[in-house]
Design a protein around this motif. Structure first.
Motif, mmCIF file in Angstrom:
data_model
loop_
_atom_site.group_PDB
_atom_site.id
_atom_site.type_symbol
_atom_site.label_atom_id
_atom_site.label_comp_id
_atom_site.label_asym_id
_atom_site.label_seq_id
_atom_site.Cartn_x
_atom_site.Cartn_y
_atom_site.Cartn_z
ATOM 1 N N ASP A 1 0.819 -1.218 0.000
ATOM 2 C CA ASP A 1 0.000 0.000 0.000
ATOM 3 C C ASP A 1 0.851 1.266 0.000
ATOM 4 O O ASP A 1 0.405 2.319 -0.408
ATOM 5 C CB ASP A 1 -0.907 0.032 1.235
ATOM 6 C CG ASP A 1 -1.936 -1.072 1.170
ATOM 7 O OD1 ASP A 1 -2.236 -1.509 0.049
ATOM 8 O OD2 ASP A 1 -2.412 -1.494 2.225
ATOM 9 N N ARG B 1 -4.594 -3.695 -13.073
ATOM 10 C CA ARG B 1 -4.126 -3.188 -11.778
ATOM 11 C C ARG B 1 -4.962 -3.725 -10.613
ATOM 12 O O ARG B 1 -4.437 -4.114 -9.578
ATOM 13 C CB ARG B 1 -4.161 -1.657 -11.792
ATOM 14 C CG ARG B 1 -3.669 -1.046 -10.508
ATOM 15 C CD ARG B 1 -3.252 0.394 -10.723
ATOM 16 N NE ARG B 1 -2.926 1.052 -9.484
ATOM 17 C CZ ARG B 1 -1.864 0.799 -8.749
ATOM 18 N NH1 ARG B 1 -1.027 -0.144 -9.121
ATOM 19 N NH2 ARG B 1 -1.635 1.471 -7.641
ATOM 20 N N GLU B 2 -6.282 -3.766 -10.819
ATOM 21 C CA GLU B 2 -7.153 -4.213 -9.725
ATOM 22 C C GLU B 2 -7.019 -5.711 -9.468
ATOM 23 O O GLU B 2 -7.512 -6.230 -8.465
ATOM 24 C CB GLU B 2 -8.620 -3.824 -9.984
ATOM 25 C CG GLU B 2 -9.272 -4.455 -11.203
ATOM 26 C CD GLU B 2 -8.949 -3.728 -12.525
ATOM 27 O OE1 GLU B 2 -8.064 -2.841 -12.531
ATOM 28 O OE2 GLU B 2 -9.566 -4.072 -13.547
ATOM 29 N N SER B 3 -6.344 -6.417 -10.378
ATOM 30 C CA SER B 3 -6.171 -7.858 -10.172
ATOM 31 C C SER B 3 -4.818 -8.185 -9.548
ATOM 32 O O SER B 3 -4.484 -9.365 -9.375
ATOM 33 C CB SER B 3 -6.306 -8.609 -11.501
ATOM 34 O OG SER B 3 -7.600 -8.431 -12.011
#
Ligand code: SF4
Ligand code: SF4
Lengths: 64, 353
Positions: free
Chosen positions: A37, B65-67
């Motif tokens: 993050d 990206r979300e994966s």
């Protein structure tokens, strides 16, 4: 439903505990250096490449 | 201990979700050593050219990206990945994409300067191989001086707080009697995690009698690990690598019951672009396409059927009538070579009985 179960475990940080890579190949997973993050915003959008890699010839430029 | 039915449910769920957490990149097959147990040899030639970074990144960039899961690690493997002159550039390119990266190294080139450069490029995890005390290690690695180089690398890495570091050792007939001394050495160097594995008869090891443990020797290795793990105040955690179900030893020598995650959470991009899972898997049989022909992420999402349906096909050979099959599913995918209708090459449960 399956994803929900998976995410629930993840929320409890259980998948991080359970995904312990133990193969003879490979390194420990997890990364104390950067939490993912904290990594700065992506400079290269992932998913931008929609096809196979074009050049079929793996050049030897990278070799010493 | 996790009840088997719960673990099976968890495993089935993980298989259905198949989140990609771990991506091997066989970025080079060049190596400076000549190890007796090198598993790559039967598949890849050191004559292969290194894969250009941009080719790998193009394949990587098929992942939306979300994966990109958390955790997600790209593991540079080889050959010896530190031989790549652009290794720091590789690391920075991966960091810029928000993922951690790691390497498996024999430690030969891992000096202080290299360590600093790799850390500056965001190295997150590192594994160094150590296969015995000096004489045994050098014999295994086929080059004198390799033990001292590996030891130097271990010292550097163990002192680095920002690194998830472990040592991996291939246990064979020569070094089995050195386990206690190796344990002392590693703890004295500040190592916190030690992973042990035995050899399966493929690659150069297949014809090498000194490499393969007998059932009795294998059990003494498991006993060693079990005893070390029983000491909760021990300075270093010792683990047996995944490989296969170990019968009564299974939960005594690992943190979790056996679960081969190849093709479920683990993929690879191999030297010639083949998409597969762990690099020690028979890529001719289990390869799932090629980054030069296919969209990597689509293959991950839609391919890997054999990896995710082992209940359906792996009851073969010795696994056909096995009572442990539901927990083991035919062992590690790396144990299946050649004609899979014969069953896996090795059953560790048989050795551990
Ligand atoms: S016979 Fe097959 S399923 Fe049974 S323990 Fe051995 S490898 Fe696993
Ligand atoms: S293929 Fe082998 S090394 Fe890879 S996850 Fe399965 S058991 Fe472990």
């Amino acid at each position: 439903m399956r994803k929900l179960f998976h995410n629930l475990l993840k929320g409890l940080s259980l998948t991080a505990i359970l995904f312990v890579f133990q193969a003879c190949y490979g390194t420990p997973n997890g990364d104390p250096y950067y939490a993912q993050d904290e990594v700065p915003e992506n400079q290269t959008p992932n998913g931008e490449n929609n096809g196979p890699v074009e050049s079929p010839d793996a050049s030897s430029e990278a070799a010493e | 201990m996790i009840p088997p039915f719960l673990w099976r449910a968890f495993r089935a769920n993980e298989t259905a979700v198949h989140e990609l957490n771990y991506l091997f990149w066989e970025c080079t097959t060049r190596c400076n050593l000549h190890c007796r147990h090198c598993g790559s040899d039967c598949f890849a030639s050191s004559a292969d050219s290194d894969m250009p970074l941009e080719d790998f990144l193009k394949a990587f960039d098929t992942i939306p990206r979300e994966s990109i899961a958390k955790p997600f690690t790209v593991v540079l493997t080889g050959g010896e990945p530190v031989l790549r002159p652009d290794i720091e550039e590789i690391g920075r390119a991966l960091r810029s994409r928000g993922v951690s990266w790691s390497i498996v190294s024999n430690g030969w080139f891992y000096d202080e300067q290299k360590h600093k450069a790799l850390m500056a490029a965001g190295l997150g995890a590192l594994t160094i191989s150590l296969d015995g005390l000096e004489e045994s290690h050098d014999w295994m690695r086929g080059r004198s001086g390799s033990f001292l180089r590996a030891r130097r690398a271990i010292e550097l890495a163990a002192a680095e707080k920002r690194l998830n570091f472990d040592v991996v050792s291939c246990i064979n007939r020569r070094n089995l009697s050195e386990l206690e001394q190796m344990y002392s050495l590693l703890t004295s160097l500040g190592v916190k995690q030690w992973r042990l594995f035995s050899i399966i008869p493929i690659g150069r090891a297949a014809s090498d009698k000194e490499m393969l443990l007998s059932a009795e020797e294998f059990r003494s290795l498991l006993e060693f690990i079990k005893n070390k793990r029983a000491d909760k105040s021990a300075p270093m955690k010792v683990t047996f690598s995944c490989e296969g179900h170990l019968g009564k030893y299974d939960s005594a020598v690992r943190d979790t019951p056996f679960f081969c995650r190849a093709g479920i959470n683990i993929a690879s991009v191999l030297i010639d672009g083949t998409i597969c899972a762990c690099p020690n898997i028979d890529r001719k049989i289990f390869g799932q396409g090629n980054i030069y022909k296919d969209n990597f992420f689509r293959v991950w999402e839609e391919g890997f059927e054999l990896f995710r349906s082992r209940e359906k096909w792996a009851r073969k050979g010795s696994c056909a009538e096995c009572k442990l099959f539901r927990d083991c599913l035919g062992g590690g995918m790396h144990n299946w070579h050649g004609d899979i209708s014969d069953g896996p090459l090795v059953c560790l449960r048989d050795l551990a009985l």
